[in-house]
Design a protein around this motif. Structure first.
Motif, PDB file in Angstrom:
ATOM      1  N   UNK A   1       3.653   0.835   7.995  1.00 44.46           N
ATOM      2  CA  UNK A   1       2.779   1.763   8.713  1.00 44.46           C
ATOM      3  C   UNK A   1       2.647   3.066   7.911  1.00 44.46           C
ATOM      4  N   UNK A   2       2.203   2.992   6.658  1.00 42.60           N
ATOM      5  CA  UNK A   2       2.129   4.208   5.849  1.00 42.60           C
ATOM      6  C   UNK A   2       1.009   5.138   6.307  1.00 42.60           C
ATOM      7  N   UNK A   3       1.161   6.408   5.988  1.00 44.12           N
ATOM      8  CA  UNK A   3       0.152   7.384   6.376  1.00 44.12           C
ATOM      9  C   UNK A   3      -1.090   7.369   5.534  1.00 44.12           C
ATOM     10  N   UNK A   4      -1.095   6.573   4.457  1.00 51.39           N
ATOM     11  CA  UNK A   4      -2.237   6.571   3.544  1.00 51.39           C
ATOM     12  C   UNK A   4      -3.451   5.843   4.110  1.00 51.39           C
ATOM     13  N   UNK A   5      -3.298   5.109   5.212  1.00 52.18           N
ATOM     14  CA  UNK A   5      -4.372   4.290   5.762  1.00 52.18           C
ATOM     15  C   UNK A   5      -4.491   4.530   7.265  1.00 52.18           C
ATOM     16  N   UNK A   6      -5.723   4.579   7.760  1.00 48.62           N
ATOM     17  CA  UNK A   6      -5.931   4.763   9.195  1.00 48.62           C
ATOM     18  C   UNK A   6      -5.237   3.639   9.962  1.00 48.62           C
TER      19      UNK A   6
ATOM     20  N   UNK B   1       0.831  -1.208   0.000  1.00 49.48           N
ATOM     21  CA  UNK B   1       0.000   0.000   0.000  1.00 49.48           C
ATOM     22  C   UNK B   1       0.863   1.255   0.000  1.00 49.48           C
ATOM     23  N   UNK B   2       1.975   1.229   0.719  1.00 50.74           N
ATOM     24  CA  UNK B   2       2.863   2.402   0.747  1.00 50.74           C
ATOM     25  C   UNK B   2       3.418   2.696  -0.644  1.00 50.74           C
TER      26      UNK B   2
END
Length: 228
Positions: free
Chosen positions: A42-47, A31-32
């Motif tokens: 732990x990317x910021x794009x997902x809660x 996802x990152x």
């Protein structure tokens, strides 16, 4: 730039955290990449709560079937949540979906999480939390367990930060762990369905941007005044 397709050349999904794509990739590391962020699980794009669920499902799915999670990865990109009502609604949906299929010990833990969801829903006011009636019904169906859970609760309301850091992650852990411990038939499919419930709920509850041109009435009023 965000992309909605898995780029060619990335490794197949594998368990755990990886230093680089050369070592493998988990669900959230993929996802990152799609979010054009720094390589991270732990990317910021997902809660954080939904990302926690995704990592758990990724790690507890068998190597044979983990690749079937890949089509879900683009769906979590941009799902950053919408405050406490969003987090409570997501958490309750995951708990309610897993509840019938997990062992008794996990059911008690999930019901304890639903007690916290109900307390948050009450504090937020009527209609603020999606699925509040379903939460209330699940608690009413299990009065003994609910009484047990309330005895271990301080009774003090949780802040949004406390709910996101303690209650919600515990529900995700118990839901996934319970499905694995239950040794149910085709647990990989059930884990994938659990993640899909989380994603679908998050998408449905995600706040929509205000429509462009919402100030038109005031503009028209100003124009009318200028012609009078």
């Amino acid at each position: 730039m965000v992309t909605h397709e898995i780029p060619d050349g990335l490794p197949v999904l594998s368990r755990g955290k990886h230093r680089s794509p050369r070592k493998g990739a988990c669900f959230m590391e993929m996802a990152s990449v799609l979010a054009n962020e720094k390589w991270s699980d732990h990317p910021g794009c997902t809660h954080p709560v939904l990302a926690h669920l995704a990592r758990l499902v990724n790690d507890h799915t068998s190597d044979q079937n983990r690749g079937e999670l890949a089509p879900l990865i683009p769906s979590v990109v941009g799902l950053r949540g919408g405050g406490l009502p969003w987090t409570v609604g997501l958490t309750a949906a995951v708990a309610l979906h897993a509840l019938p299929d997990v062992p008794a010990s996990s059911q008690r833990a999930l019901l304890a999480g639903l007690v916290r969801c109900h307390e948050a829903a009450v504090s937020l006011g009527p209609g603020a939390v999606d699925g509040e009636d379903d939460i209330r019904q699940a608690l009413a169906d299990n009065p003994g367990v609910v009484a047990w859970a309330r005895r271990f609760s301080s009774g003090a309301p949780l802040s949004e930060k406390q709910f996101e850091r303690r209650s919600a992650p515990s529900v995700m852990q118990c839901a996934v762990g319970g499905l694995v411990a239950a040794s149910v038939y085709d647990s990989d499919t059930r884990l994938r369905d659990l993640l899909r419930v989380g994603i679908d709920t998050g998408l449905r509850l995600q706040p929509r941007p205000a429509p462009v041109g919402t100030d038109w009435p005031s503009t028209r009023t100003g124009a009318a005044r200028s012609t009078s």
